[in-house]
Design a protein around this motif. Structure first.
Motif, PDB file in Angstrom:
ATOM      1  N   THR A 111       0.760  -1.229   0.116  1.00 48.04           N
ATOM      2  CA  THR A 111       0.196  -0.128   0.064  1.00 48.04           C
ATOM      3  C   THR A 111       0.917   1.358  -0.049  1.00 48.04           C
ATOM      4  N   SER A 113       0.628   4.643   2.043  1.00 50.75           N
ATOM      5  CA  SER A 113      -0.056   5.326   3.363  1.00 50.75           C
ATOM      6  C   SER A 113       0.372   6.611   3.487  1.00 50.75           C
ATOM      7  N   ASN A 135      -4.481   0.514  -2.181  1.00 46.19           N
ATOM      8  CA  ASN A 135      -3.860  -0.777  -2.505  1.00 46.19           C
ATOM      9  C   ASN A 135      -3.728  -0.515  -4.012  1.00 46.19           C
ATOM     10  N   LEU A 206      -2.664  -2.088   5.556  1.00 51.24           N
ATOM     11  CA  LEU A 206      -3.644  -2.708   4.951  1.00 51.24           C
ATOM     12  C   LEU A 206      -4.437  -3.470   6.019  1.00 51.24           C
TER      13      LEU A 206
END
Length: 276
Positions: A111, A113, A135, A206
């Motif tokens: 991911t 973030s 994602n 995630l």
């Protein structure tokens, strides 16, 4: 609305963070699909298994460039570059690729973030204003702003409630040090018989978003850095989760726990008994 109030408007910050995170995710995914040196291990950090790729660094550089173009007075705390001290009282907490080993191997669970926080850039005291976790492989975009709820696209998120510890699906992760992993394995031996099952996905951000979406019932992990959980914590809290750490304190590297309030108490007690 005053100029200061506008500068910390969570909804406006979320809009900016979402655009930056989605662009960064597209950039990193294109690099992953192109292969080559950008996907190879460029360096190691705390241990030989704690890796960084050129794409990690390039993606964070892109994110920093976009943040400073829009908000030049803000601070930035990132995984791959030195922290930038701002003057606005607002900081961005960035993990350009959370789940770098998954990224390296082509496992579709990594991911981008991006969080925005007010106050000192320390999870023990900051106030989460906005969080985005993307994602890129699946195209899922998890978002939240303070008071604005948590979302997966247009779907509002709510953590699972009324789940006892014995029926909880729990996410966790492991550190890079062999000594820390040995201790975490001992805790896992105690925890596994007490829950429905354990999931180790490989991206803390995630994991936390999957909790918010009801795909997990709880998450715990020791050794997380601020950028690993900053955005996810905003999303989990807005989805109704209780988020904290050891002894009822705030979340941090010592321990991160997130779950619906009743389950949170059960999990925290079990972790304490297990020596986590």
């Amino acid at each position: 609305m005053t100029q200061h109030e506008a500068s910390v408007d969570p909804a406006a910050l979320l809009d900016l963070a979402r655009g930056i995170a989605v662009e960064a995710g597209e950039f990193a995914l294109a690099a992953r699909r192109a292969g080559g040196s950008g996907v190879e291990v460029a360096a190691t950090k705390s241990t030989p298994t704690d890796i960084v790729t050129a794409t990690d660094r390039d993606t964070e550089a892109l994110i920093r460039e976009r943040i400073l173009a829009a908000r030049p007075d803000d601070g930035i705390v990132g995984e791959e570059h030195d922290s930038r001290v701002g003057t606005s009282g607002v900081s961005w907490v960035v993990d350009p690729i959370d789940g770098t080993v998954n990224f390296l191997y082509g496992v579709p669970a990594w991911t981008v973030s991006v969080a925005v926080v007010a106050g000192a850039p320390d999870p023990g005291s900051w106030q989460g204003l906005a969080g985005v976790v993307v994602n890129p492989t699946t195209g899922e975009v998890f978002t939240a702003s303070a008071g604005g709820g948590a979302w997966l696209g247009d779907e509002r998120l709510q953590v699972n409630t009324g789940v006892p510890l014995g029926r909880a699906l729990v996410g966790t992760g492991f550190g890079y040090s062999s000594d820390v992993r040995r201790e975490q394995a001992q805790v896992l031996l105690d925890m596994l018989p007490q829950v429905r099952d354990i999931r180790r996905i490989g991206s803390a951000a995630l994991d936390i978003c999957m909790l918010a979406a009801g795909r997990l019932d709880a998450v715990y992990e020791r050794g997380l850095n601020p950028w690993d959980h900053a955005a996810g914590a905003v999303i989990a809290r807005e989805a109704g989760a209780q988020v904290g750490g050891r002894g009822g304190g705030r979340e941090g590297s010592d321990l991160f726990i997130a779950a619906a309030p009743g389950l949170y108490d059960e999990l925290a007690a079990a972790l304490e008994a297990a020596g986590a």
